[in-house]
Write a protein that holds these residues in place. Structure first.
Motif, PDB file in Angstrom:
ATOM      1  N   ILE A   1       0.534  -1.217  -0.129  1.00 26.16           N
ATOM      2  CA  ILE A   1      -0.036  -0.056   0.071  1.00 26.16           C
ATOM      3  C   ILE A   1       0.831   1.101   0.017  1.00 26.16           C
ATOM      4  CG2 ILE A   1      -0.123  -0.176   2.458  1.00 26.16           C
ATOM      5  CD1 ILE A   1      -2.943   1.177   2.256  1.00 26.16           C
ATOM      6  N   VAL A   2       0.409   2.124  -0.756  1.00 20.81           N
ATOM      7  CA  VAL A   2       1.106   3.472  -0.654  1.00 20.81           C
ATOM      8  C   VAL A   2       0.091   4.424  -0.529  1.00 20.81           C
ATOM      9  CG1 VAL A   2       2.394   5.169  -2.227  1.00 20.81           C
ATOM     10  CG2 VAL A   2       2.810   2.717  -2.500  1.00 20.81           C
ATOM     11  N   SER A   3       0.229   5.317   0.349  1.00 27.39           N
ATOM     12  CA  SER A   3      -0.664   6.468   0.738  1.00 27.39           C
ATOM     13  C   SER A   3      -0.093   7.721   1.460  1.00 27.39           C
ATOM     14  CB  SER A   3      -1.787   5.867   1.846  1.00 27.39           C
ATOM     15  OG  SER A   3      -2.393   6.812   2.364  1.00 27.39           O
ATOM     16  N   ALA A   4      -0.524   8.793   1.116  1.00 28.22           N
ATOM     17  CA  ALA A   4      -0.062  10.159   1.755  1.00 28.22           C
ATOM     18  C   ALA A   4      -0.211   9.927   3.228  1.00 28.22           C
ATOM     19  CB  ALA A   4      -0.678  11.248   1.396  1.00 28.22           C
ATOM     20  N   ALA A   5      -1.010   9.180   3.921  1.00 33.87           N
ATOM     21  CA  ALA A   5      -1.388   9.058   5.188  1.00 33.87           C
ATOM     22  C   ALA A   5      -0.329   8.491   5.778  1.00 33.87           C
ATOM     23  CB  ALA A   5      -2.361   7.892   5.402  1.00 33.87           C
ATOM     24  N   PHE A   6       0.744   7.986   5.111  1.00 35.48           N
ATOM     25  CA  PHE A   6       1.947   7.466   6.193  1.00 35.48           C
ATOM     26  C   PHE A   6       3.181   8.297   5.832  1.00 35.48           C
ATOM     27  CE2 PHE A   6       0.102   3.193   4.083  1.00 35.48           C
ATOM     28  CZ  PHE A   6      -0.466   3.083   5.240  1.00 35.48           C
ATOM     29  N   THR A   7       2.897   9.521   5.254  1.00 38.76           N
ATOM     30  CA  THR A   7       4.000  10.431   5.376  1.00 38.76           C
ATOM     31  C   THR A   7       4.496  10.860   6.632  1.00 38.76           C
ATOM     32  OG1 THR A   7       3.298  11.474   3.194  1.00 38.76           O
ATOM     33  CG2 THR A   7       4.549  12.843   4.383  1.00 38.76           C
ATOM     34  N   GLY A   8       5.615  10.725   6.672  1.00 36.41           N
ATOM     35  CA  GLY A   8       6.301  11.189   8.248  1.00 36.41           C
ATOM     36  C   GLY A   8       6.213  10.195   9.248  1.00 36.41           C
ATOM     37  N   CYS A   9       5.720   9.010   8.801  1.00 35.50           N
ATOM     38  CA  CYS A   9       5.508   7.789   9.927  1.00 35.50           C
ATOM     39  C   CYS A   9       6.756   6.793   9.577  1.00 35.50           C
ATOM     40  CB  CYS A   9       4.270   7.074   9.659  1.00 35.50           C
ATOM     41  SG  CYS A   9       2.642   8.224  10.107  1.00 35.50           S
ATOM     42  N   VAL A  10       7.144   6.296  10.679  1.00 33.08           N
ATOM     43  CA  VAL A  10       8.431   5.184  10.732  1.00 33.08           C
ATOM     44  C   VAL A  10       7.466   3.766  10.213  1.00 33.08           C
ATOM     45  CG1 VAL A  10       9.896   6.379  12.145  1.00 33.08           C
ATOM     46  CG2 VAL A  10       8.192   4.966  13.136  1.00 33.08           C
ATOM     47  N   PRO A  11       8.249   3.006   9.636  1.00 33.59           N
ATOM     48  CA  PRO A  11       7.470   1.741   9.274  1.00 33.59           C
ATOM     49  C   PRO A  11       6.596   1.148  10.595  1.00 33.59           C
ATOM     50  CG  PRO A  11       9.684   1.669   8.400  1.00 33.59           C
ATOM     51  CD  PRO A  11       9.536   3.015   9.463  1.00 33.59           C
TER      52      PRO A  11
ATOM     53  N   HIS B   1       2.396   0.077  10.246  1.00 31.25           N
ATOM     54  CA  HIS B   1       2.105  -1.259  10.271  1.00 31.25           C
ATOM     55  C   HIS B   1       1.143  -1.059  11.394  1.00 31.25           C
ATOM     56  CE1 HIS B   1       5.126  -3.835   8.540  1.00 31.25           C
ATOM     57  NE2 HIS B   1       5.294  -2.755   7.936  1.00 31.25           N
ATOM     58  N   ARG B   2       1.214  -0.334  12.434  1.00 35.02           N
ATOM     59  CA  ARG B   2       0.143  -0.419  13.575  1.00 35.02           C
ATOM     60  C   ARG B   2      -1.045   0.282  13.108  1.00 35.02           C
ATOM     61  NH1 ARG B   2       4.348   1.528  18.310  1.00 35.02           N
ATOM     62  NH2 ARG B   2       4.895  -0.462  18.838  1.00 35.02           N
ATOM     63  N   MET B   3      -0.996   1.216  12.157  1.00 32.58           N
ATOM     64  CA  MET B   3      -2.243   1.995  11.483  1.00 32.58           C
ATOM     65  C   MET B   3      -2.935   0.939  10.601  1.00 32.58           C
ATOM     66  SD  MET B   3      -0.213   5.525  10.247  1.00 32.58           S
ATOM     67  CE  MET B   3      -1.421   6.380   9.418  1.00 32.58           C
ATOM     68  N   ILE B   4      -2.359   0.043   9.905  1.00 35.14           N
ATOM     69  CA  ILE B   4      -2.932  -1.068   9.104  1.00 35.14           C
ATOM     70  C   ILE B   4      -3.712  -1.985  10.077  1.00 35.14           C
ATOM     71  CG2 ILE B   4      -2.604  -2.996   7.607  1.00 35.14           C
ATOM     72  CD1 ILE B   4      -0.329  -0.894   6.161  1.00 35.14           C
TER      73      ILE B   4
ATOM     74  N   ILE C   1       3.410  -7.019   5.322  1.00 32.71           N
ATOM     75  CA  ILE C   1       3.045  -5.666   5.097  1.00 32.71           C
ATOM     76  C   ILE C   1       3.898  -4.857   4.414  1.00 32.71           C
ATOM     77  CG2 ILE C   1       2.224  -3.492   5.859  1.00 32.71           C
ATOM     78  CD1 ILE C   1       0.971  -4.877   8.217  1.00 32.71           C
ATOM     79  N   ASP C   2       3.805  -4.234   3.159  1.00 28.81           N
ATOM     80  CA  ASP C   2       4.659  -3.309   2.588  1.00 28.81           C
ATOM     81  C   ASP C   2       4.005  -1.968   2.549  1.00 28.81           C
ATOM     82  OD1 ASP C   2       6.547  -1.851   1.138  1.00 28.81           O
ATOM     83  OD2 ASP C   2       6.217  -2.992  -0.669  1.00 28.81           O
ATOM     84  N   ALA C   3       4.221  -1.045   3.388  1.00 32.93           N
ATOM     85  CA  ALA C   3       3.450   0.196   3.589  1.00 32.93           C
ATOM     86  C   ALA C   3       4.472   1.394   3.413  1.00 32.93           C
ATOM     87  CB  ALA C   3       2.946   0.552   4.692  1.00 32.93           C
ATOM     88  N   ARG C   4       4.134   2.015   2.332  1.00 32.68           N
ATOM     89  CA  ARG C   4       4.929   3.163   1.860  1.00 32.68           C
ATOM     90  C   ARG C   4       4.100   4.649   1.950  1.00 32.68           C
ATOM     91  NH1 ARG C   4       9.754   0.494  -1.279  1.00 32.68           N
ATOM     92  NH2 ARG C   4       9.441  -1.515  -0.649  1.00 32.68           N
ATOM     93  N   PRO C   5       4.843   5.700   2.255  1.00 31.65           N
ATOM     94  CA  PRO C   5       4.263   7.084   1.839  1.00 31.65           C
ATOM     95  C   PRO C   5       4.250   7.404   0.418  1.00 31.65           C
ATOM     96  CG  PRO C   5       6.461   7.399   2.671  1.00 31.65           C
ATOM     97  CD  PRO C   5       6.243   5.926   2.862  1.00 31.65           C
ATOM     98  N   ASP C   6       3.109   8.138  -0.044  1.00 27.47           N
ATOM     99  CA  ASP C   6       3.137   8.550  -1.425  1.00 27.47           C
ATOM    100  C   ASP C   6       3.957   9.660  -1.613  1.00 27.47           C
ATOM    101  OD1 ASP C   6       2.296   9.046  -4.070  1.00 27.47           O
ATOM    102  OD2 ASP C   6       0.309   9.858  -3.613  1.00 27.47           O
TER     103      ASP C   6
END
Length: 87
Positions: free
Chosen positions: A47-57, A61-64, A81-86
């Motif tokens: 998942i790639v989302s602006a919601a993850f900007t500034g968040c450590v990995p 994961h906790r958000m997901i 999980i592979d979560a990245r900021p947009d």
């Protein structure tokens, strides 16, 4: 009343929570045949989302996990999980 497959529930919850620019949810149960439940409930999320900007990995994961609350151990046995900021 029809029960949605777990993979669709995951997609819908992540779309609603993060409005991702990219989202891929894969059922990886076939890779875990012979495990508890014969591999059922093993998923991978990219998942790639602006919601993850500034968040450590770990925070991503906790958000997901929070967005998928209620599905963990009730449809989801294992989640990679592979979560990245947009960017």
């Amino acid at each position: 009343m029809t029960v949605q497959p777990v993979i669709e529930q995951i997609r819908q919850r992540l779309q609603a929570a993060f409005a991702p620019t990219e989202l891929e949810v894969l059922d990886e149960g076939h890779k875990h045949a012979g495990h508890a439940g014969e591999g059922k409930g093993h998923f991978h999320v990219r998942i790639v989302s602006a919601a993850f900007t500034g968040c450590v990995p770990i925070k991503r994961h906790r958000m997901i996990y929070a967005a998928l609350d209620g599905l963990m151990n009730h449809g989801i046995h294992a989640l990679s999980i592979d979560a990245r900021p947009d960017e």
